[in-house]
Design a protein around this motif. Structure first.
Motif, PDB file in Angstrom:
ATOM      1  N   ASP A  16     -11.813 -10.966  -8.846  1.00  0.00           N
ATOM      2  CA  ASP A  16     -10.846  -9.871  -8.981  1.00  0.00           C
ATOM      3  C   ASP A  16     -10.450  -9.304  -7.624  1.00  0.00           C
ATOM      4  N   LEU A  17     -11.407  -9.195  -6.714  1.00  0.00           N
ATOM      5  CA  LEU A  17     -11.105  -8.651  -5.391  1.00  0.00           C
ATOM      6  C   LEU A  17     -10.183  -9.586  -4.605  1.00  0.00           C
ATOM      7  N   LEU A  20      -6.784  -9.029  -6.027  1.00  0.00           N
ATOM      8  CA  LEU A  20      -6.277  -7.723  -5.612  1.00  0.00           C
ATOM      9  C   LEU A  20      -5.886  -7.735  -4.139  1.00  0.00           C
ATOM     10  N   ARG A  21      -6.640  -8.440  -3.314  1.00  0.00           N
ATOM     11  CA  ARG A  21      -6.284  -8.551  -1.898  1.00  0.00           C
ATOM     12  C   ARG A  21      -4.926  -9.241  -1.734  1.00  0.00           C
ATOM     13  N   ARG A  23      -2.445  -9.511  -4.099  1.00  0.00           N
ATOM     14  CA  ARG A  23      -1.316  -8.832  -4.743  1.00  0.00           C
ATOM     15  C   ARG A  23      -1.137  -7.391  -4.257  1.00  0.00           C
ATOM     16  N   LEU A  25      -2.715  -3.084  -3.979  1.00  0.00           N
ATOM     17  CA  LEU A  25      -3.007  -1.981  -4.895  1.00  0.00           C
ATOM     18  C   LEU A  25      -1.815  -1.601  -5.747  1.00  0.00           C
ATOM     19  N   ILE A  28      -1.675  -3.205  -9.382  1.00  0.00           N
ATOM     20  CA  ILE A  28      -2.817  -3.137 -10.310  1.00  0.00           C
ATOM     21  C   ILE A  28      -2.374  -3.122 -11.761  1.00  0.00           C
ATOM     22  N   LEU A  33      -7.465  -7.470 -14.120  1.00  0.00           N
ATOM     23  CA  LEU A  33      -8.664  -7.323 -13.293  1.00  0.00           C
ATOM     24  C   LEU A  33      -9.834  -6.896 -14.179  1.00  0.00           C
ATOM     25  N   PRO A  53      -4.528   2.511 -12.695  1.00  0.00           N
ATOM     26  CA  PRO A  53      -4.948   2.028 -11.378  1.00  0.00           C
ATOM     27  C   PRO A  53      -5.820   3.004 -10.594  1.00  0.00           C
ATOM     28  N   ILE A  56      -9.613   2.136 -10.436  1.00  0.00           N
ATOM     29  CA  ILE A  56      -9.948   0.970  -9.616  1.00  0.00           C
ATOM     30  C   ILE A  56      -9.786   1.292  -8.137  1.00  0.00           C
ATOM     31  N   GLU A  57      -8.751   2.034  -7.783  1.00  0.00           N
ATOM     32  CA  GLU A  57      -8.572   2.407  -6.384  1.00  0.00           C
ATOM     33  C   GLU A  57      -9.727   3.293  -5.916  1.00  0.00           C
ATOM     34  N   PHE A  80      -7.565  -4.315   1.898  1.00  0.00           N
ATOM     35  CA  PHE A  80      -7.191  -3.901   0.547  1.00  0.00           C
ATOM     36  C   PHE A  80      -6.122  -2.810   0.522  1.00  0.00           C
TER      37      PHE A  80
END
Length: 368
Positions: A16-17, A20-21, A23, A25, A28, A33, A53, A56-57, A80
């Motif tokens: 998931d990280l 996320l890296r 795409r 923040l 989200i 994720l 989001p 998660i942030e 990130f």
């Protein structure tokens, strides 16, 4: 129940990280994720009905802090998009900024640092999940509800670490109080606690003896604090975040309210560690055997004497000796409070024991 959410595994969090890296923040809401959503639930940052989001942030910002500052935390923050102005930046720009922290080109950063950073942030996520599980267990134990026995044992181990600090901090505060008490006494032909004794009583000498003992415990405090930082990473975990903050502040203030600088703190810590079995006798000899030791001891004695002289005249909060004593008392009181919330969970029905204070002990001797 939210506190029963299963913690995701490391590989799932890493996947998931990585996504996320790539795409960012800002994406989200548009990407799946599952491991990070599950971790946010396990950490108490989100509810089942809240898949926004923000959780998660928040989780990510806390996890990055587990890198303990420095280049790795800064680079992970760029990776990130957690630094102002980078949240919506494309992945290539975030990678460029992250690589710049280590003075390497983006491709070198991708092949060397980036994987390590993502793995470590994932460890930070799982550490947050564990901390929340510990707090939930603490709450259940406090309420005498069934709790995870493994985490209950972990709480015992954690409080063992806190009490290794409690002992020198308590003794430091007690000896400083005793020194103040001695300075306030009058000379006598016999000891205050033994009217039949033939030994004369010199309150200044007694006060200086307690002050020297307090310096020994002050060195103990610094040595145990260093061990705590090494073994526990300096992580304070209690029933809630405010207690953690207050206790962390008290530990800092124990060492701050005095004229001993960091270099001298280091000298004291090293000499105590080098003393045979860390005993006071060897430590005192080290003080007497060097100019540095004699200077530190003299500075400490002046600090205690000045604290006594100001005890009646100084404004509230201006007497550094009293401030140090208050910090010692605060740490001991609040560690005890948090432990007693769960202590009888290990022996149901047993009332928590209460010890005698140093003031009460001295008072009882004099009265006799």
């Amino acid at each position: 129940m939210q506190d029963e959410v299963r913690t995701p595994d490391h590989e799932a969090v890493v996947r998931d990280l990585r996504l996320l890296r790539e795409r960012g923040l800002g994406a989200i809401r548009r990407i799946n994720l599952p491991a990070l959503h599950q971790a946010a639930l396990a950490c108490g940052l989100a509810t089942v009905d809240d898949q926004g989001p923000a959780a998660i942030e928040n989780l990510l910002r806390r996890a990055v802090k587990h890198l303990d500052g420095g280049d790795y935390e800064e680079s992970a923050s760029y990776t990130f998009g957690l630094i102002s102005g980078t949240k919506l930046a494309p992945s290539s720009e975030r990678r460029r900024q992250a690589a710049k922290v280590f003075s390497v080109i983006p491709d070198t950063f991708r092949k060397t640092y980036e994987k390590t950073l993502i793995d470590e942030v994932a460890e930070g996520v799982l550490a947050l999940c564990h901390e929340q599980a510990m707090r939930v267990t603490h709450l259940r134990m406090e309420r005498r509800h069934p709790a995870d026995s493994r985490l209950a044992v972990a709480w015992v181990e954690r409080f063992e670490a806190y009490y290794r600090l409690w002992t020198p901090i308590y003794a430091l505060g007690a000896d400083l109080k005793a020194a103040l008490q001695m300075y306030s006494e009058e000379p006598a032909d016999h000891l205050p606690w033994d009217p039949d004794s033939q030994e004369s009583f010199d309150p200044v000498k007694e006060a200086q003896g307690y002050a020297r003992s307090a310096l020994y415990w002050y060195a103990n405090y610094h040595l145990e604090l260093k061990r705590f930082m090494r073994e526990r990473g300096g992580l304070w975990l209690f029933s809630d975040a405010q207690v953690e903050s207050d206790i962390r502040d008290a530990v800092y203030r124990v060492g701050w309210h005095n004229p001993i600088n960091e270099e001298d703190d280091s000298w004291l810590r090293r000499k105590l560690a080098d003393s045979r079995h860390e005993e006071a006798q060897q430590f005192y000899r080290s003080l007497e055997a060097s100019q540095d030791g004699e200077r530190i001891h003299a500075t400490w004695q002046e600090f205690v004497l000045k604290g006594y002289q100001q005890s009646e005249s100084a404004e509230e909060g201006e007497n550094q000796l009293l401030n140090a004593i208050r910090a010692c008392d605060f740490y001991c009181e609040w560690v005890d409070r948090d432990w007693l919330k769960i202590a009888d969970w290990y022996s149901p029905g047993s009332p928590p024991p209460r010890g005698i204070s140093a003031d009460q002990l001295f008072g009882s001797l004099v009265e006799e």
